[in-house]
Motif scaffolding. Structure first.
Motif, mmCIF file in Angstrom:
data_model
loop_
_atom_site.group_PDB
_atom_site.id
_atom_site.type_symbol
_atom_site.label_atom_id
_atom_site.label_comp_id
_atom_site.label_asym_id
_atom_site.label_seq_id
_atom_site.Cartn_x
_atom_site.Cartn_y
_atom_site.Cartn_z
ATOM 1 N N HIS A 72 38.000 53.967 2.007
ATOM 2 C CA HIS A 72 37.532 52.792 2.749
ATOM 3 C C HIS A 72 36.926 51.779 1.768
ATOM 4 O O HIS A 72 35.722 51.515 1.775
ATOM 5 C CB HIS A 72 36.518 53.219 3.803
ATOM 6 C CG HIS A 72 37.080 54.162 4.814
ATOM 7 N ND1 HIS A 72 37.725 53.739 5.963
ATOM 8 C CD2 HIS A 72 37.129 55.520 4.829
ATOM 9 C CE1 HIS A 72 38.127 54.794 6.652
ATOM 10 N NE2 HIS A 72 37.785 55.889 5.990
ATOM 11 N N ASN A 73 37.779 51.221 0.935
ATOM 12 C CA ASN A 73 37.322 50.316 -0.129
ATOM 13 C C ASN A 73 38.035 48.973 -0.099
ATOM 14 O O ASN A 73 38.135 48.292 -1.122
ATOM 15 C CB ASN A 73 37.514 50.979 -1.493
ATOM 16 C CG ASN A 73 38.974 51.248 -1.811
ATOM 17 O OD1 ASN A 73 39.843 51.097 -0.955
ATOM 18 N ND2 ASN A 73 39.254 51.653 -3.037
ATOM 19 N N GLN A 74 38.533 48.590 1.081
ATOM 20 C CA GLN A 74 39.231 47.321 1.220
ATOM 21 C C GLN A 74 38.351 46.314 1.947
ATOM 22 O O GLN A 74 37.388 46.682 2.637
ATOM 23 C CB GLN A 74 40.538 47.517 1.990
ATOM 24 C CG GLN A 74 41.463 48.555 1.386
ATOM 25 C CD GLN A 74 41.862 48.225 -0.040
ATOM 26 O OE1 GLN A 74 42.204 47.082 -0.355
ATOM 27 N NE2 GLN A 74 41.817 49.229 -0.919
ATOM 28 N N TRP A 79 33.276 51.025 3.593
ATOM 29 C CA TRP A 79 32.175 51.970 3.759
ATOM 30 C C TRP A 79 31.432 52.062 2.432
ATOM 31 O O TRP A 79 32.010 51.835 1.363
ATOM 32 C CB TRP A 79 32.695 53.365 4.099
ATOM 33 C CG TRP A 79 33.361 53.523 5.425
ATOM 34 C CD1 TRP A 79 33.684 52.556 6.328
ATOM 35 C CD2 TRP A 79 33.801 54.761 5.991
ATOM 36 N NE1 TRP A 79 34.301 53.090 7.416
ATOM 37 C CE2 TRP A 79 34.394 54.453 7.245
ATOM 38 C CE3 TRP A 79 33.763 56.080 5.572
ATOM 39 C CZ2 TRP A 79 34.928 55.431 8.077
ATOM 40 C CZ3 TRP A 79 34.302 57.060 6.387
ATOM 41 C CH2 TRP A 79 34.871 56.739 7.637
ATOM 42 N N LEU A 80 30.165 52.410 2.522
ATOM 43 C CA LEU A 80 29.426 52.737 1.296
ATOM 44 C C LEU A 80 28.371 53.782 1.615
ATOM 45 O O LEU A 80 28.048 54.036 2.784
ATOM 46 C CB LEU A 80 28.828 51.497 0.640
ATOM 47 C CG LEU A 80 27.957 50.520 1.433
ATOM 48 C CD1 LEU A 80 26.554 51.077 1.616
ATOM 49 C CD2 LEU A 80 27.894 49.182 0.714
ATOM 50 N N TYR A 87 27.673 54.323 5.614
ATOM 51 C CA TYR A 87 27.576 53.118 6.443
ATOM 52 C C TYR A 87 28.915 52.395 6.471
ATOM 53 O O TYR A 87 29.567 52.240 5.433
ATOM 54 C CB TYR A 87 26.502 52.179 5.885
ATOM 55 C CG TYR A 87 25.117 52.783 5.868
ATOM 56 C CD1 TYR A 87 24.276 52.670 6.966
ATOM 57 C CD2 TYR A 87 24.653 53.485 4.752
ATOM 58 C CE1 TYR A 87 23.002 53.236 6.959
ATOM 59 C CE2 TYR A 87 23.385 54.052 4.733
ATOM 60 C CZ TYR A 87 22.566 53.925 5.844
ATOM 61 O OH TYR A 87 21.316 54.479 5.831
ATOM 62 N N ASP A 88 29.292 51.948 7.656
ATOM 63 C CA ASP A 88 30.469 51.095 7.811
ATOM 64 C C ASP A 88 29.977 49.653 7.844
ATOM 65 O O ASP A 88 29.395 49.199 8.826
ATOM 66 C CB ASP A 88 31.203 51.436 9.108
ATOM 67 C CG ASP A 88 32.493 50.633 9.272
ATOM 68 O OD1 ASP A 88 32.681 49.643 8.523
ATOM 69 O OD2 ASP A 88 33.299 50.978 10.150
ATOM 70 N N ILE A 89 30.199 48.926 6.754
ATOM 71 C CA ILE A 89 29.652 47.571 6.618
ATOM 72 C C ILE A 89 30.707 46.502 6.870
ATOM 73 O O ILE A 89 30.456 45.316 6.629
ATOM 74 C CB ILE A 89 29.059 47.376 5.208
ATOM 75 C CG1 ILE A 89 30.138 47.638 4.142
ATOM 76 C CG2 ILE A 89 27.855 48.280 5.004
ATOM 77 C CD1 ILE A 89 29.719 47.275 2.744
ATOM 78 N N THR A 90 31.863 46.889 7.384
ATOM 79 C CA THR A 90 32.979 45.954 7.539
ATOM 80 C C THR A 90 32.584 44.741 8.365
ATOM 81 O O THR A 90 32.778 43.596 7.948
ATOM 82 C CB THR A 90 34.180 46.665 8.200
ATOM 83 O OG1 THR A 90 34.464 47.863 7.491
ATOM 84 C CG2 THR A 90 35.402 45.757 8.178
ATOM 85 N N LEU A 103 29.002 43.132 -1.251
ATOM 86 C CA LEU A 103 29.218 44.397 -0.543
ATOM 87 C C LEU A 103 30.585 44.975 -0.854
ATOM 88 O O LEU A 103 30.729 46.178 -1.085
ATOM 89 C CB LEU A 103 29.076 44.177 0.963
ATOM 90 C CG LEU A 103 27.673 43.811 1.468
ATOM 91 C CD1 LEU A 103 27.690 43.608 2.978
ATOM 92 C CD2 LEU A 103 26.660 44.879 1.099
ATOM 93 N N ASN A 104 31.589 44.116 -0.866
ATOM 94 C CA ASN A 104 32.946 44.589 -1.128
ATOM 95 C C ASN A 104 33.071 45.217 -2.515
ATOM 96 O O ASN A 104 33.859 46.141 -2.714
ATOM 97 C CB ASN A 104 33.942 43.440 -0.984
ATOM 98 C CG ASN A 104 35.381 43.896 -1.135
ATOM 99 O OD1 ASN A 104 36.107 43.444 -2.006
ATOM 100 N ND2 ASN A 104 35.798 44.819 -0.282
#
Length: 487
Positions: A72-74, A79-80, A87-90, A103-104
């Motif tokens: 999940h790095n797009q 996520w981080l 955490y899902d920061i999308t 964040l990305n």
């Protein structure tokens, strides 16, 4: 989620909790959009946290492996991990005060140290994190990615706790007040000289010199206000930063924040650090010159870039590159507050110097001062990064990421004043929210930790640091030549 279900039992009292509702909504969205399957590494397993009433499940969190998280790095799926929590920061990224790109840059990675480093007010930042929580690392998963030296990471975190105990992150308000007074006195003195002696050439040269010092010291002060909690309340910090950056400097505070924070979280890393992307004018490091050379790109004769750095890079960084980019970003992103503040910079100059020089002469004075300031700021900002390692993302630990991309310049009263204490670039990058009057106290501890783990800690004389900028440009130019003319 297939056979895996997420069990959430919210405690309701009165009209409920806004954070709790946000968490529930985000987790429902996560169930709908992300469907991790159990794979033997605890992906998708459920952890039930008992409340205090006989072990009845109160809240359940998904457990994830690093393998799942790193997928999940797009930009559209981020996520981080912070302190083993996932955490899902999308959906939050576009509202992040530091900009979505910051964040990305850490999507799919552990962000514990960078989160702690970049937020002077952690309690506020944690409030925003709560609704984004979707799970945690599985018990058998290491706290950090397997390629990282866990002992180094833990030693660095212990160093930070030591520095916090020593109150190294508490700002001395009087220190920064005196620097502000210095700036205001220089500007007032310039106007008084003009008012008393007139606008002859000798006086114009003198006031340009005074204003240049004022502008350079304003650059360092705005850098402080952009990073620190000098005041106890955030609104006063933001106001101070806008006053110094927009009103005293004439540049956008938001533009600086979004650009500079990216540099801090991933210094000298392509393509995440905007400060090392100076193409097509300059090619930096080992990778970019070879890339341009192999593609036969020759916008300019890069073989001579170390020479035209003196004619272009030094004098035009502030009046052209930064100034135009700041104006462009303010206009395109509609930063109306910054536009109003920057307008006050020009209004102040026209009111103060317009009666003596007229509108056109005042504009010439503004850009003469920026032109004179530019070599000063260019040398101070570039000496610590251009000669250092540049690479693509290698997912290093926080200490290695910062120390390998930065270097220090030897301490002296003049060096400290001339650079605004940015001669302690290593300590500043490791602890961006530490006030600069404490860098020299932290430096021996940082050096000792680097020596323990074999991380190179570079400290050099100032003139050598200036010369290394040109030597690094010359080295990159040679790489471009080799690749360009390779048959």
């Amino acid at each position: 989620m297939g056979s895996v279900t997420m069990k959430i039992e919210e405690k309701h009292a009165g009209n409920g909790s806004l954070v709790g509702k946000s968490q529930l909504y985000i987790r429902e969205q996560h169930q709908a959009n992300h469907k991790p399957a159990a794979n033997g590494k605890a992906e998708g397993f459920v952890k039930q946290v008992a409340d205090g009433n006989g072990g009845v499940p109160r809240k359940s969190l998904n457990l994830y492996s690093w393998q799942e998280i790193q997928r999940h790095n797009q930009e559209a799926d981020q996520w981080l991990v912070i302190n083993r929590k996932v955490y899902d920061i999308t959906g939050w990224a576009d509202r992040h005060p530091g900009g979505r790109r910051v964040l990305n840059h850490y999507a799919g990675e552990d962000a514990t140290d960078v989160f702690r480093a970049m937020h002077p007010e952690l309690d506020i930042a944690r409030l925003y994190l709560k609704p984004l929580l979707i799970g945690e690392l599985a018990p058998e998963e290491p706290t950090y990615e397997r390629n990282k030296n866990s002992q180094l990471v833990e030693d660095f975190q212990e160093l930070r706790r030591t520095l916090e105990t020593m109150n190294m992150f508490n700002a001395n308000l009087g220190f920064f007040f005196l620097h502000l007074i210095q700036i205001l006195i220089l500007e007032a003195l310039a106007w008084l000289m003009l008012w008393y002696f007139g606008n002859g050439w000798p006086i114009t040269i003198c006031i340009s010199f005074l204003l240049t010092i004022s502008q350079a010291q304003s650059s360092f002060l705005q850098h402080d206000t952009g990073h620190l909690s000098i005041f106890k309340k955030s609104k006063w910090n933001r106001l101070m930063h806008r006053f110094v950056m927009c009103h005293l400097k004439g540049l956008s505070a938001n533009w600086w924040n979004y650009r500079h924070f990216q540099h801090h979280v991933k210094p000298n890393i392509y393509p995440k650090d905007p400060d090392i992307d100076m193409g097509p004018l300059f090619l930096l490091g080992d990778l970019q010159p070879v890339k341009y050379g192999k593609k036969k790109i020759k916008y300019i004769d890069y073989e001579k870039q170390h020479l035209y750095f003196y004619m272009v890079g030094l004098p035009l960084l502030m009046p052209i590159y930064f100034n135009l980019q700041s104006m462009q970003v303010m206009y395109l992103r509609k930063y109306w507050g910054d536009i109003a503040w920057v307008s006050s910079f020009y209004i102040r100059y026209f009111v103060t110097f317009g009666p003596f020089y007229g509108i056109f002469g005042t504009m010439l004075l503004i850009y003469l001062v920026k032109f004179l300031e530019s070599p000063w700021i260019a040398c101070v900002t570039q000496m610590s990064h251009i000669p250092m390692k540049m690479s693509r993302e290698e997912n290093r630990d926080w200490l290695s990421t910062q120390v390998l991309a930065t270097c220090n310049v030897e301490q002296s009263f003049f060096n400290d004043w001339f650079t605004g204490h940015l001669n302690f670039q290593i300590e500043h990058h490791l602890f961006p929210t530490m006030p600069r009057h404490n860098y020299h106290k932290a430096a021996p501890l940082v050096r000792s930790l680097c020596a323990k783990h074999g991380v190179q800690y570079v400290n050099k004389p100032m003139l050598k640091a200036f010369g290394d900028i040109v030597r690094a440009l010359k080295k990159s130019a040679a790489l471009w030549v080799d690749a360009y003319y390779e048959t």
